[in-house]
Design a protein around this motif. Structure first.
Motif, short mmCIF file in Angstrom:
data_model
loop_
_atom_site.label_atom_id
_atom_site.label_comp_id
_atom_site.label_asym_id
_atom_site.label_seq_id
_atom_site.Cartn_x
_atom_site.Cartn_y
_atom_site.Cartn_z
N PRO A 145 0.43 -1.30 0.03
CA PRO A 145 0.01 -0.21 -0.54
C PRO A 145 0.62 1.40 0.23
O PRO A 145 1.69 1.61 0.62
CB PRO A 145 -1.01 0.23 1.16
N ILE A 146 0.42 1.97 -0.49
CA ILE A 146 0.80 3.91 -1.12
C ILE A 146 0.44 4.62 0.24
O ILE A 146 -0.76 4.27 -0.49
CB ILE A 146 0.97 4.01 -2.48
N LEU A 147 0.34 5.57 0.97
CA LEU A 147 -0.57 6.39 2.45
C LEU A 147 -0.77 7.00 1.39
O LEU A 147 0.46 7.67 1.50
CB LEU A 147 -0.65 5.79 3.27
N SER A 148 -2.00 8.12 1.43
CA SER A 148 -2.36 9.86 1.21
C SER A 148 -1.91 10.41 2.46
O SER A 148 -2.38 9.93 3.70
CB SER A 148 -2.80 9.65 0.40
N LEU A 149 -0.98 10.99 2.57
CA LEU A 149 -0.48 12.04 4.07
C LEU A 149 -1.48 12.59 3.78
O LEU A 149 -1.58 13.67 5.59
CB LEU A 149 1.20 12.05 4.81
N ARG A 150 -2.46 13.75 3.38
CA ARG A 150 -2.85 14.17 3.39
C ARG A 150 -4.30 13.84 4.06
O ARG A 150 -4.70 14.50 4.55
CB ARG A 150 -3.39 15.18 1.93
N GLU A 151 -5.13 12.60 3.54
CA GLU A 151 -6.50 12.48 3.79
C GLU A 151 -6.40 10.72 4.70
O GLU A 151 -7.29 10.65 5.33
CB GLU A 151 -6.67 11.69 2.91
N ALA A 171 1.56 -7.80 0.36
CA ALA A 171 0.71 -8.98 0.26
C ALA A 171 0.04 -9.58 -1.28
O ALA A 171 -1.00 -8.72 -2.27
CB ALA A 171 -0.05 -9.23 1.79
N ALA A 172 -1.41 -10.22 -1.20
CA ALA A 172 -1.55 -10.39 -2.02
C ALA A 172 -3.01 -9.18 -2.01
O ALA A 172 -3.28 -8.88 -0.95
CB ALA A 172 -2.34 -11.99 -1.91
N MET A 173 -3.89 -9.18 -2.95
CA MET A 173 -5.02 -8.16 -2.77
C MET A 173 -6.05 -9.53 -2.26
O MET A 173 -6.54 -10.52 -2.80
CB MET A 173 -5.34 -7.64 -4.27
N SER A 174 -6.67 -8.07 -1.57
CA SER A 174 -7.83 -8.50 -1.19
C SER A 174 -9.43 -7.55 -1.82
O SER A 174 -8.59 -6.62 -0.99
CB SER A 174 -8.08 -9.13 0.09
N GLU A 175 -9.92 -8.06 -1.11
CA GLU A 175 -11.19 -6.78 -1.54
C GLU A 175 -11.73 -5.93 0.32
O GLU A 175 -11.54 -4.80 0.03
CB GLU A 175 -12.74 -7.34 -1.03
N ASP A 176 -10.79 -6.22 1.21
CA ASP A 176 -10.20 -5.26 1.78
C ASP A 176 -9.37 -4.23 2.66
O ASP A 176 -9.59 -3.62 3.00
CB ASP A 176 -11.10 -5.99 3.79
N ARG A 177 -8.16 -4.50 1.06
CA ARG A 177 -7.15 -4.06 1.79
C ARG A 177 -6.92 -2.62 1.16
O ARG A 177 -6.54 -1.75 1.49
CB ARG A 177 -5.94 -4.46 0.77
N PHE A 212 -3.46 5.23 -0.71
CA PHE A 212 -4.21 5.66 -2.19
C PHE A 212 -3.93 4.95 -3.33
O PHE A 212 -4.47 5.44 -4.35
CB PHE A 212 -2.39 6.93 -2.60
N GLY A 213 -2.70 4.21 -3.22
CA GLY A 213 -2.90 3.29 -4.33
C GLY A 213 -1.76 2.22 -3.55
O GLY A 213 -1.42 2.12 -2.67
N PHE A 214 -1.42 1.14 -4.25
CA PHE A 214 -0.60 -0.16 -4.84
C PHE A 214 0.41 -0.13 -5.37
O PHE A 214 0.40 -0.09 -6.51
CB PHE A 214 -0.72 -1.84 -4.33
N GLU A 215 1.18 -0.47 -4.74
CA GLU A 215 2.66 -1.23 -6.06
C GLU A 215 2.75 -2.35 -6.23
O GLU A 215 2.47 -3.28 -5.29
CB GLU A 215 3.82 -0.35 -5.50
N ALA A 216 2.59 -2.83 -7.15
CA ALA A 216 2.71 -4.19 -7.91
C ALA A 216 4.09 -4.66 -7.91
O ALA A 216 5.55 -4.20 -8.73
CB ALA A 216 1.74 -4.66 -8.77
N LEU A 217 4.44 -6.20 -6.66
CA LEU A 217 5.50 -6.17 -7.19
C LEU A 217 5.62 -7.89 -7.33
O LEU A 217 4.68 -8.83 -7.01
CB LEU A 217 6.40 -6.52 -5.35
N THR A 218 6.32 -8.35 -8.30
CA THR A 218 6.59 -10.16 -8.47
C THR A 218 6.95 -10.84 -7.19
O THR A 218 8.45 -10.20 -6.70
CB THR A 218 7.32 -9.85 -9.76
N ARG A 219 7.33 -12.17 -7.11
CA ARG A 219 8.04 -13.03 -6.20
C ARG A 219 7.49 -14.25 -7.09
O ARG A 219 6.81 -14.22 -7.41
CB ARG A 219 6.66 -13.04 -4.72
N THR A 220 8.57 -14.80 -6.63
CA THR A 220 9.14 -16.43 -7.22
C THR A 220 8.46 -17.28 -6.55
O THR A 220 8.62 -17.17 -5.15
CB THR A 220 9.97 -16.64 -8.01
N ARG A 221 7.98 -18.30 -7.48
CA ARG A 221 7.43 -19.21 -6.43
C ARG A 221 8.76 -20.88 -6.17
O ARG A 221 9.08 -20.57 -4.82
CB ARG A 221 6.74 -19.97 -6.67
#
Length: 417
Positions: free
Chosen positions: A194-200, A409-415, A204-213
């Motif tokens: 997650p990326i947090l808005s410091l004003r609100e 972490a994996a995306m979920s509806e409540d993140r 604000f959004g999420f950075e997608a990162l890659t993980r290898t199995r």
């Protein structure tokens, strides 16, 4: 001298002096060759008799390779050319990958152990420091008719020698097989930080990162992407990571941003098209306005004009741009001036302990002032302490990202709450 010896060996092959006792000529299918060569160090070459070395090396190599390969139904035989051993294998057609993989993995598994044991054996015999290096190469070729038999064996032997003498050839070949398998199985997973808005004070959004199995050959995404660059496969890996990032972002809200890492060199590639990205977004009920292409400069940008032109095209469709790792690596003021991004992501090396370091605080404050004049937002990366978060807020950062605020972490509806 090394090139002269290799030339002599090639000449012998070309003249047909070598023989293949035990091989069954005229049978179409696959053939495999494993090449073994021991090269003494200069000190070792002067410490003992060449005749004694050759005798010991041949006895050791034959004993060890027979123990590993002779019981296999694939084994055809072996031959010596000078002090180099060639082991021959044969397999029915249609299973090239099986034979090549088995030879590579078997050879790689034993190389270091054979090298260590033979050096220890020779040192014990000479009672002096003795060192050298074992070179092993592998090649597989296909024979479609009996008329091709001789030339196919010759080419396979030659390729095995070249493979063995190339620096890191064995490990590179095995990694390439692992990489190809990863791409075929699409076995990478997206996680989102997650990326947090410091004003609100909200996400604000999420950075997608890659993980290898599977981490046998690639410890993590950095090693994976670095290897892909070396192999000229950066584009296909980048595309897969982008697809995975969008496919897995089902919990992203319409007003939130998805930051997707893209190498600057990929942006320049004429094959890089937002069309695929757009279709994936539409399946998720999203649009280009949700996406920020996060430009990662693993190498310096050679043609700012080309990158700038490409970015203008993507911006016209609604995508935004961020420059990653500002303050570290290749990310420079020139990138900011030339590319005019929407966001600057200030590297963790600047943010770490910024509340205790006046110089770091001055750098961030200066960047924030510059960004404000160019209508660019600052994202402070690597936040791990409450004091760091308070300081970057004070210095003018608009957004923050780091373990203190949320781990990937994996995306979920409540993140997105």
């Amino acid at each position: 001298m090394k090139r002269l010896r290799e030339s002599q060996r090639m000449s012998q092959l070309g003249n047909g002096i070598w023989t293949m006792s035990g091989t069954q000529a005229g049978q179409p299918g696959l053939i495999g060759v494993l090449y073994m060569s021991w090269q003494q160090s200069g000190e070792s070459e002067q410490s003992g008799s060449g005749m004694s070395f050759r005798k010991e090396w041949k006895q050791f190599a034959e004993r060890e390779t027979e123990a590993v390969f002779k019981s296999s139904v694939l084994f055809e035989g072996m031959d010596w050319i000078h002090d180099d051993l060639f082991i021959y294998m044969r397999l029915p057609s249609g299973r090239r990958g099986t034979l090549e993989g088995w030879l590579l993995e078997t050879a790689f598994k034993h190389t270091k152990e054979w090298e260590r044991r033979f050096a220890a054996h020779m040192q014990q015999l000479s009672e002096q420091h003795w060192s050298g290096k074992l070179y092993i190469g592998v090649a597989v070729a296909e024979i479609s008719s009996s008329s091709e038999e001789g030339s196919a064996w010759y080419e396979a032997v030659k390729q095995a020698m070249l493979h063995g003498q190339s620096a890191g050839g064995m490990e590179r070949s095995i990694k390439r097989r692992a990489f190809d398998r990863l791409m075929e199985q699409r076995s990478i997973d997206p996680v989102y930080q997650p990326i947090l808005s410091l004003r609100e004070d909200k996400v604000f959004g999420f950075e997608a990162l890659t993980r290898t199995r599977e981490r046998t050959w690639f410890e993590g995404p950095l090693e994976l992407f670095s290897f892909a660059e070396q192999e000229g496969a950066a584009y296909v890996l980048d595309r897969l990571a982008r697809e995975k990032a969008i496919e897995g972002c089902g919990g992203l809200r319409r007003e939130q941003k998805l930051f997707i890492n893209v190498m600057a060199q990929i942006i320049e590639d004429p094959e890089f098209s937002p069309g695929l990205t757009l279709s994936l977004l539409e399946r998720r009920g999203l649009s280009p306005h949700n996406v920020v292409f996060e430009i990662t400069e693993r190498n310096s940008i050679e043609d700012f004009g080309a990158v700038k032109k490409a970015l203008e095209h993507y911006r016209s469709q609604g995508y935004q741009i961020a420059i990653d790792d500002v303050g570290a690596g290749y990310s420079s003021l020139q990138s900011i001036v030339e590319l005019r991004p929407d966001y600057l992501k200030v590297d963790r090396s600047i943010i770490q302990d910024i509340h205790q370091d006046e110089m770091k605080a001055h750098i961030l404050h200066t960047l924030a002032q510059l960004a404000a004049k160019m209508d660019i937002s600052i994202i402070a990366e690597g936040i791990e302490q409450e004091e760091e978060l308070a300081k970057v807020r004070e210095l003018g950062a608009s957004y923050a990202q780091g373990y203190l605020l949320g781990r990937p972490a994996a995306m979920s509806e409540d993140r997105g709450i």
